[in-house]
Write a protein that holds these residues in place. Sequence first.
Motif, PDB file in Angstrom:
ATOM      1  N   GLY A 264       0.822  -1.201   0.000  1.00  0.00           N
ATOM      2  CA  GLY A 264       0.000   0.000   0.000  1.00  0.00           C
ATOM      3  C   GLY A 264       0.855   1.250   0.000  1.00  0.00           C
ATOM      4  O   GLY A 264       2.080   1.195  -0.142  1.00  0.00           O
ATOM      5  N   ARG A 265       0.189   2.370   0.166  1.00  0.00           N
ATOM      6  CA  ARG A 265       0.865   3.666   0.141  1.00  0.00           C
ATOM      7  C   ARG A 265       0.677   4.346   1.497  1.00  0.00           C
ATOM      8  O   ARG A 265      -0.435   4.404   2.022  1.00  0.00           O
ATOM      9  CB  ARG A 265       0.276   4.516  -0.990  1.00  0.00           C
ATOM     10  N   ILE A 266       1.762   4.855   2.067  1.00  0.00           N
ATOM     11  CA  ILE A 266       1.681   5.467   3.381  1.00  0.00           C
ATOM     12  C   ILE A 266       0.777   6.689   3.338  1.00  0.00           C
ATOM     13  O   ILE A 266       0.968   7.596   2.528  1.00  0.00           O
ATOM     14  CB  ILE A 266       3.075   5.838   3.901  1.00  0.00           C
ATOM     15  N   GLY A 267      -0.218   6.696   4.193  1.00  0.00           N
ATOM     16  CA  GLY A 267      -1.196   7.771   4.225  1.00  0.00           C
ATOM     17  C   GLY A 267      -2.482   7.265   4.845  1.00  0.00           C
ATOM     18  O   GLY A 267      -2.509   6.279   5.568  1.00  0.00           O
ATOM     19  N   GLY A 268      -3.572   7.965   4.537  1.00  0.00           N
ATOM     20  CA  GLY A 268      -4.863   7.576   5.077  1.00  0.00           C
ATOM     21  C   GLY A 268      -5.386   8.569   6.097  1.00  0.00           C
ATOM     22  O   GLY A 268      -6.528   8.493   6.512  1.00  0.00           O
TER      23      GLY A 268
ATOM     24  N   ALA B 204       6.709   4.034  16.828  1.00  0.00           N
ATOM     25  CA  ALA B 204       7.013   3.350  15.562  1.00  0.00           C
ATOM     26  C   ALA B 204       5.716   2.823  14.960  1.00  0.00           C
ATOM     27  O   ALA B 204       5.458   1.621  14.924  1.00  0.00           O
ATOM     28  CB  ALA B 204       8.007   2.223  15.787  1.00  0.00           C
ATOM     29  N   ILE B 205       4.883   3.746  14.489  1.00  0.00           N
ATOM     30  CA  ILE B 205       3.567   3.425  13.943  1.00  0.00           C
ATOM     31  C   ILE B 205       3.307   4.297  12.718  1.00  0.00           C
ATOM     32  O   ILE B 205       3.672   5.468  12.702  1.00  0.00           O
ATOM     33  CB  ILE B 205       2.444   3.679  14.966  1.00  0.00           C
ATOM     34  N   PHE B 206       2.675   3.721  11.690  1.00  0.00           N
ATOM     35  CA  PHE B 206       2.183   4.521  10.573  1.00  0.00           C
ATOM     36  C   PHE B 206       0.963   3.836   9.963  1.00  0.00           C
ATOM     37  O   PHE B 206       0.695   2.665  10.220  1.00  0.00           O
ATOM     38  CB  PHE B 206       3.266   4.737   9.502  1.00  0.00           C
ATOM     39  N   THR B 207       0.205   4.608   9.183  1.00  0.00           N
ATOM     40  CA  THR B 207      -0.927   4.037   8.462  1.00  0.00           C
ATOM     41  C   THR B 207      -0.599   3.929   6.984  1.00  0.00           C
ATOM     42  O   THR B 207       0.187   4.714   6.442  1.00  0.00           O
ATOM     43  CB  THR B 207      -2.202   4.884   8.626  1.00  0.00           C
ATOM     44  N   MET B 208      -1.215   2.960   6.339  1.00  0.00           N
ATOM     45  CA  MET B 208      -1.034   2.780   4.897  1.00  0.00           C
ATOM     46  C   MET B 208      -2.395   2.532   4.262  1.00  0.00           C
ATOM     47  O   MET B 208      -3.264   1.870   4.835  1.00  0.00           O
ATOM     48  CB  MET B 208      -0.070   1.621   4.596  1.00  0.00           C
ATOM     49  N   GLY B 209      -2.579   3.100   3.069  1.00  0.00           N
ATOM     50  CA  GLY B 209      -3.845   2.976   2.369  1.00  0.00           C
ATOM     51  C   GLY B 209      -3.733   2.097   1.140  1.00  0.00           C
ATOM     52  O   GLY B 209      -2.636   1.861   0.613  1.00  0.00           O
TER      53      GLY B 209
ATOM     54  N   VAL C  46       4.926   0.946   0.092  1.00  0.00           N
ATOM     55  CA  VAL C  46       5.643  -0.026   0.906  1.00  0.00           C
ATOM     56  C   VAL C  46       4.982  -1.402   0.827  1.00  0.00           C
ATOM     57  O   VAL C  46       3.787  -1.522   0.549  1.00  0.00           O
ATOM     58  CB  VAL C  46       5.702   0.412   2.389  1.00  0.00           C
ATOM     59  N   VAL C  47       5.789  -2.422   1.046  1.00  0.00           N
ATOM     60  CA  VAL C  47       5.290  -3.783   1.208  1.00  0.00           C
ATOM     61  C   VAL C  47       5.656  -4.199   2.617  1.00  0.00           C
ATOM     62  O   VAL C  47       6.832  -4.180   2.993  1.00  0.00           O
ATOM     63  CB  VAL C  47       5.905  -4.752   0.179  1.00  0.00           C
ATOM     64  N   VAL C  48       4.658  -4.539   3.407  1.00  0.00           N
ATOM     65  CA  VAL C  48       4.857  -4.866   4.822  1.00  0.00           C
ATOM     66  C   VAL C  48       4.503  -6.325   5.075  1.00  0.00           C
ATOM     67  O   VAL C  48       3.440  -6.797   4.673  1.00  0.00           O
ATOM     68  CB  VAL C  48       3.984  -3.963   5.717  1.00  0.00           C
ATOM     69  N   GLU C  49       5.413  -7.012   5.748  1.00  0.00           N
ATOM     70  CA  GLU C  49       5.145  -8.383   6.194  1.00  0.00           C
ATOM     71  C   GLU C  49       5.092  -8.379   7.713  1.00  0.00           C
ATOM     72  O   GLU C  49       5.895  -7.726   8.379  1.00  0.00           O
ATOM     73  CB  GLU C  49       6.234  -9.335   5.720  1.00  0.00           C
TER      74      GLU C  49
END
Length: 200
Positions: free
Chosen positions: A86-90, A100-105, A164-167
Amino acid sequence: MHSVHKKWILAAGAVVLGLGVLAGCAGKTKTEEGGKTAAQAPGSSAPVADAKLPDGLFVDKAPDGAVDVSKAVSAAKEGETVVVRGRIGGKREPFVEGRAIFTMGDMLLTPCNERPGDECKWPWDFCCEDGKGKVASVQIADADGMVLKRNIEGEHAVLPLSTVVVEGKVAPGSDGTNLVINATHIFVEKEGMERGAKKE
């Protein structure tokens, strides 16, 4: 994992998802307009552990089997390993200061800077889109499940609108509408790095 840790893992993610996911240009969020918001974290903030980012967190190759954010949200099962792209944002502030936190849309959400004539100062909030079920919260925790007390923005080009690709593993309390991922690996795509924009 002890139940208290389970509660704080979900609470830490909810700090991001609950405090204005998809803040609209007019100030209202899409979820607020629908009459439903994610659970608020109790107190002013979730407990955190002072620690550096784990070795090997950022990888040079995208983990295999990535799915869209919306698919991951709808199919979330606690404890399951997921790979999400996804793409960082939202929201206007996709990062939590000192955490150490972020949102992804979802990649289907169009940022404002890709809309002709749109001069929104926060194009990563996807304010013109309906983001229900299309935004996930990503957090980095220690072995005990405590979210790390550290800024993540700017690390390895982790910026608003970076792809980003998050696992990682689905955190306790995630369901078909809210998804919190305890990240074990993060890959930042090259094109995402070029699109990434510092918040004003």
